[in-house]
Design a protein around this motif. Structure first.
Motif, PDB file in Angstrom:
ATOM      1  N   ARG A 170      41.779  14.125  -3.499  1.00 22.45           N
ATOM      2  CA  ARG A 170      43.081  14.512  -4.036  1.00 22.45           C
ATOM      3  C   ARG A 170      43.067  15.976  -4.482  1.00 22.45           C
ATOM      4  O   ARG A 170      43.992  16.739  -4.192  1.00 22.45           O
ATOM      5  CB  ARG A 170      43.387  13.596  -5.221  1.00 22.45           C
ATOM      6  CG  ARG A 170      44.794  13.665  -5.719  1.00 22.45           C
ATOM      7  CD  ARG A 170      45.009  12.575  -6.770  1.00 22.45           C
ATOM      8  NE  ARG A 170      45.617  13.147  -7.965  1.00 22.45           N
ATOM      9  CZ  ARG A 170      46.914  13.429  -8.063  1.00 22.45           C
ATOM     10  NH1 ARG A 170      47.713  13.187  -7.054  1.00 22.45           N
ATOM     11  NH2 ARG A 170      47.406  13.946  -9.169  1.00 22.45           N
ATOM     12  N   MET A 171      41.986  16.380  -5.165  1.00 25.77           N
ATOM     13  CA  MET A 171      41.942  17.751  -5.666  1.00 25.77           C
ATOM     14  C   MET A 171      41.824  18.747  -4.513  1.00 25.77           C
ATOM     15  O   MET A 171      42.435  19.814  -4.534  1.00 25.77           O
ATOM     16  CB  MET A 171      40.777  17.910  -6.645  1.00 25.77           C
ATOM     17  CG  MET A 171      40.759  19.224  -7.393  1.00 25.77           C
ATOM     18  SD  MET A 171      42.343  19.698  -8.157  1.00 25.77           S
ATOM     19  CE  MET A 171      42.538  18.441  -9.424  1.00 25.77           C
ATOM     20  N   SER A 172      41.071  18.371  -3.483  1.00 25.65           N
ATOM     21  CA  SER A 172      40.942  19.235  -2.312  1.00 25.65           C
ATOM     22  C   SER A 172      42.313  19.427  -1.644  1.00 25.65           C
ATOM     23  O   SER A 172      42.667  20.521  -1.203  1.00 25.65           O
ATOM     24  CB  SER A 172      39.934  18.598  -1.348  1.00 25.65           C
ATOM     25  OG  SER A 172      39.795  19.355  -0.194  1.00 25.65           O
ATOM     26  N   PHE A 200      44.444  21.789  -3.842  1.00 26.55           N
ATOM     27  CA  PHE A 200      44.054  23.191  -3.627  1.00 26.55           C
ATOM     28  C   PHE A 200      44.544  23.691  -2.268  1.00 26.55           C
ATOM     29  O   PHE A 200      45.032  24.809  -2.141  1.00 26.55           O
ATOM     30  CB  PHE A 200      42.529  23.361  -3.716  1.00 26.55           C
ATOM     31  CG  PHE A 200      42.059  23.736  -5.094  1.00 26.55           C
ATOM     32  CD1 PHE A 200      42.335  24.995  -5.605  1.00 26.55           C
ATOM     33  CD2 PHE A 200      41.341  22.846  -5.872  1.00 26.55           C
ATOM     34  CE1 PHE A 200      41.902  25.349  -6.882  1.00 26.55           C
ATOM     35  CE2 PHE A 200      40.918  23.197  -7.144  1.00 26.55           C
ATOM     36  CZ  PHE A 200      41.186  24.447  -7.656  1.00 26.55           C
ATOM     37  N   ILE A 217      35.768  23.826  -3.840  1.00 20.68           N
ATOM     38  CA  ILE A 217      36.085  22.423  -3.567  1.00 20.68           C
ATOM     39  C   ILE A 217      34.869  21.543  -3.908  1.00 20.68           C
ATOM     40  O   ILE A 217      34.998  20.461  -4.486  1.00 20.68           O
ATOM     41  CB  ILE A 217      36.504  22.235  -2.085  1.00 20.68           C
ATOM     42  CG1 ILE A 217      37.765  23.060  -1.785  1.00 20.68           C
ATOM     43  CG2 ILE A 217      36.737  20.754  -1.771  1.00 20.68           C
ATOM     44  CD1 ILE A 217      38.973  22.771  -2.660  1.00 20.68           C
ATOM     45  N   HIS A 238      34.303  20.069  -7.334  1.00 17.50           N
ATOM     46  CA  HIS A 238      35.094  18.898  -7.729  1.00 17.50           C
ATOM     47  C   HIS A 238      34.561  17.592  -7.155  1.00 17.50           C
ATOM     48  O   HIS A 238      35.104  16.522  -7.460  1.00 17.50           O
ATOM     49  CB  HIS A 238      36.558  19.082  -7.286  1.00 17.50           C
ATOM     50  CG  HIS A 238      37.270  20.156  -8.046  1.00 17.50           C
ATOM     51  ND1 HIS A 238      37.944  19.921  -9.221  1.00 17.50           N
ATOM     52  CD2 HIS A 238      37.390  21.477  -7.817  1.00 17.50           C
ATOM     53  CE1 HIS A 238      38.460  21.059  -9.672  1.00 17.50           C
ATOM     54  NE2 HIS A 238      38.128  22.021  -8.830  1.00 17.50           N
ATOM     55  N   ASP A 241      40.296  12.466 -11.396  1.00 18.96           N
ATOM     56  CA  ASP A 241      41.398  13.435 -11.444  1.00 18.96           C
ATOM     57  C   ASP A 241      41.440  14.174 -12.773  1.00 18.96           C
ATOM     58  O   ASP A 241      41.646  15.386 -12.820  1.00 18.96           O
ATOM     59  CB  ASP A 241      42.739  12.714 -11.209  1.00 18.96           C
ATOM     60  CG  ASP A 241      42.896  12.291  -9.751  1.00 18.96           C
ATOM     61  OD1 ASP A 241      42.013  12.657  -8.934  1.00 18.96           O
ATOM     62  OD2 ASP A 241      43.870  11.593  -9.433  1.00 18.96           O
ATOM     63  N   SER A 282      38.646  16.642 -12.915  1.00 13.92           N
ATOM     64  CA  SER A 282      38.953  17.775 -12.031  1.00 13.92           C
ATOM     65  C   SER A 282      39.945  18.727 -12.688  1.00 13.92           C
ATOM     66  O   SER A 282      39.775  19.947 -12.633  1.00 13.92           O
ATOM     67  CB  SER A 282      39.572  17.267 -10.727  1.00 13.92           C
ATOM     68  OG  SER A 282      38.592  17.095  -9.738  1.00 13.92           O
ATOM     69  N   ALA A 283      40.973  18.146 -13.293  1.00 15.91           N
ATOM     70  CA  ALA A 283      41.979  18.983 -13.960  1.00 15.91           C
ATOM     71  C   ALA A 283      41.336  19.768 -15.098  1.00 15.91           C
ATOM     72  O   ALA A 283      41.624  20.955 -15.312  1.00 15.91           O
ATOM     73  CB  ALA A 283      43.126  18.120 -14.476  1.00 15.91           C
ATOM     74  N   ASN A 296      39.353  22.623 -13.701  1.00 14.64           N
ATOM     75  CA  ASN A 296      40.253  23.721 -13.322  1.00 14.64           C
ATOM     76  C   ASN A 296      40.691  24.521 -14.546  1.00 14.64           C
ATOM     77  O   ASN A 296      40.744  25.750 -14.513  1.00 14.64           O
ATOM     78  CB  ASN A 296      41.482  23.173 -12.599  1.00 14.64           C
ATOM     79  CG  ASN A 296      41.165  22.822 -11.160  1.00 14.64           C
ATOM     80  OD1 ASN A 296      40.217  23.356 -10.586  1.00 14.64           O
ATOM     81  ND2 ASN A 296      41.944  21.927 -10.579  1.00 14.64           N
TER      82      ASN A 296
END
Lengths: 541, 68
Positions: free
Chosen positions: A385-387, A390, B20, B23, B28, B31-32, B35
């Protein structure tokens, strides 16, 4: 028992009985190539042009249908030119420079490859693989007529191999029954699913990507699309998670739809379903579907390309995702690398350990290709999801902000690698020399009067001298080095920029595959011979 | 100093791939959070209030390309 596994585009090497099939004891050949695809036939051409007898065995009688590889890079054309078959490729191929990138319904930017001036060949041509193969086979036929000892044997299927210390024994099936053949060297060019690799129980490790792509080659009946590469991320027409449109010769366009993992292949390949995707994308245009296929892909390679007397090349040795045109292009570079080395070894002019450098250099190239194509694949099909977030952030920014455009990756187009610091690469003693021609680099082309530099390099070792004196003839252990002397007015701006840089004179020792061995400001006999010996696998430091 | 919007990162593919990979395996939320930490440390590296404001404006509405 010798049924075709695929239909042929061109039946170019029909089965003919060979005297080897009637020999009382198995005949031993210096080199046997397994696989009559582009890599196998090019290998035979390279060796045959050196006068090395070579036999190609293929279980079909010609070239398979389907466009498959379509994008051939400048380096491939330069190699083909050395073999004498680039002209028909360039003539038939489509030259393109402009690409457009879309996200959803917006064009986010376009680019022009803006090829550097002063090269004989363009950055890329698009050409259906069967044409590419046909032009190589036609060159083989011409070389045969001129005495090159090449044999192409169709409907010769290798069923079993036994690898011995100094040769390989092959059990072959033909329409007229089996026979046994021996090879001092066996070259496996039998493709991604290489039966030879299987027979030897060798590994093929790497990443499998959980996605599939539907290819449709269509012939437009009355529409005109520009000769450009168009790539959509998440297209508004919903025909795939990404889509690529690319022009080929004969008014044929290649369309690639990314359709996801676990699809029903049979269902997706029905013409009405392919047409649904194409119609959503192109609207009301008339076209016919020329060829279609679904492919999945891997990025992987063999741990070792050389196993004693057996050597693997092309897709049999390494496989990449198609983004970046690194499959057939890297296979042709394998051939270019292997040909002269195997030639020297078969002629007894170099130790067989020279062939270990084939693995070292081409595995290095394969790793670079795998890295690049994996990165493109990860951008096109984000794995998390994060990829994905981005990726879309990059696309959102790229339209207005130039900084984000280098991050957009729909495939980094294939360029040859530089064998920096590898075992055959010699010293860089040219003070002020340009980085792009450092030892290990493939020589960049440059204009020389009406002709071009690479065409002057010939098929052996070359000593290229720029405003520097050197003997006309030199060599070592029966390996000649031919001098190419350029003085004053010969030195065009492009040659100066690419080979002299800040230097006022230069001497380059160049391999038969046009990679730089070593370079100096002036000629030094001892240094030149030492570099030559090193690049032939002798006197390893 | 103004906001740089022309390419300025050497080895863009290598950078992107490293970003990438940072992560990999995170939830999620994690990951947030990563960031957020990354933005803060990069902001400190930039260290110019006007540039930071221009950057925030630029990404609020990327379609306009407005950094003023």
């Amino acid at each position: 028992m010798l049924d075709d596994r695929y239909s042929l585009a061109f039946r170019l090497y029909p089965y003919e009985r060979s005297a080897d099939q009637d020999a009382a004891t198995p005949v031993r050949r210096p080199v046997v190539v397994m696989g009559g695809g582009p890599i196998g036939v090019a290998t035979a051409l390279d060796l045959g042009l050196q006068g090395i007898p070579v036999v190609v065995l293929d279980d079909h009688e010609g070239i398979g249908m389907g466009s498959r590889a379509i994008c051939f890079a400048k380096r491939t054309l330069e190699i083909a030119d050395r073999y004498g078959c680039a002209a028909p490729m360039l003539d038939k191929g489509v030259v393109w420079n402009v690409g457009k990138v879309f996200h959803d319904d917006r064009q986010i930017y376009d680019f022009n490859l803006l090829p550097e001036d002063g090269h004989k060949f363009p950055a890329f041509i698009n050409l259906q693989q069967p044409y590419f193969e046909k032009f190589i086979v036609e060159r083989v036929r011409q070389a045969q007529a001129e005495g090159a000892p090449i044999e192409l044997r169709g409907k010769n299927r290798v069923d079993r191999v036994e690898v011995r210390d100094d040769h390989v024994v092959l059990q072959i099936t033909t329409p007229e029954g089996p026979y046994t053949l021996e090879a001092e060297w066996l070259i496996g060019c039998d493709g991604a699913s290489s039966p030879l690799r299987g027979m030897l129980g060798l590994d093929f490790e790497g990443r499998v990507f959980q996605d599939s792509f539907l290819i449709a080659d269509i012939r437009m009946l009355n529409a005109n699309f520009p000769t450009e590469r168009w790539f959509w991320f998440e297209p508004w027409f919903k025909s795939g998670a990404s889509t690529l449109l690319h022009k080929q010769p004969d008014d044929v366009w290649r369309i690639d739809f990314q359709i996801g993992w676990g699809v029903d292949r049979k269902e997706e390949l029905k013409e009405e379903n392919i047409r649904k995707r194409i119609d959503a994308m192109l609207g009301k245009v008339e076209y016919e579907i020329v060829w279609s296929s679904i492919y999945t892909f891997q990025c992987r390679r063999m741990k070792q390309f050389r196993h004693g007397r057996v050597i693997f090349a092309g897709d049999a040795a390494h496989q990449v995702s198609p983004f970046g045109a690194r499959g057939a292009n890297s296979g042709i570079q394998d051939v270019d690398n292997l040909g002269w080395k195997l030639g020297l070894v078969v002629q007894g002019k170099a130790p067989d350990t020279l062939l270990d450098s084939y693995h070292q250099e081409r595995a290095y190239g394969a790793d670079e290709n795998i890295l690049n194509s994996t990165r493109a694949t990860d951008f096109i099909t984000p794995k998390s999801r994060m990829s994905h977030i981005f990726r879309n952030a990059v696309l959102d920014l790229a339209e207005q902000f130039a900084f984000a455009r280098p991050l957009v990756n729909s495939g980094r187009l294939s360029v040859p690698c530089t064998y920096d610091g590898l075992s055959l690469t010699g010293e860089d003693a040219l003070i002020g020399g340009p980085a792009r021609t450092r030892p290990g680099s493939p020589c960049p082309d440059a204009p020389m009067g009406e002709a071009f530099l690479l065409g002057q390099l010939g098929g052996g070792f070359t000593l290229l001298t720029l405003d520097a004196d050197a003997p006309e003839e030199l060599g070592d252990d029966g390996i000649p080095v031919t001098r190419l002397a350029l003085y004053g007015a010969d030195l065009t701006d492009a040659i100066r920029a690419r080979y002299l840089g800040a230097a006022t004179s230069a001497v380059y020792l160049i391999r038969p595959d046009q990679h730089v061995v070593a370079r100096w400001n002036t000629y030094d006999q001892a240094a030149t011979v030492a570099a030559l010996r090193k690049s032939c696998g002798k006197d390893a430091a | 100093m103004t906001l740089i919007t022309d390419p300025n990162i050497p080895d863009p593919d290598g950078f992107y791939s490293e970003l990438i990979a940072a992560h990999d395996g995170l939830s999620d939320d994690d990951s947030a959070a990563l960031n957020a930490r990354l933005i803060l440390i990069l902001a400190n590296q930039i260290g110019n209030r006007a540039v930071l404001s221009a950057a925030i404006r630029a990404v609020q509405c990327p379609a306009t390309g407005d950094t003023k």
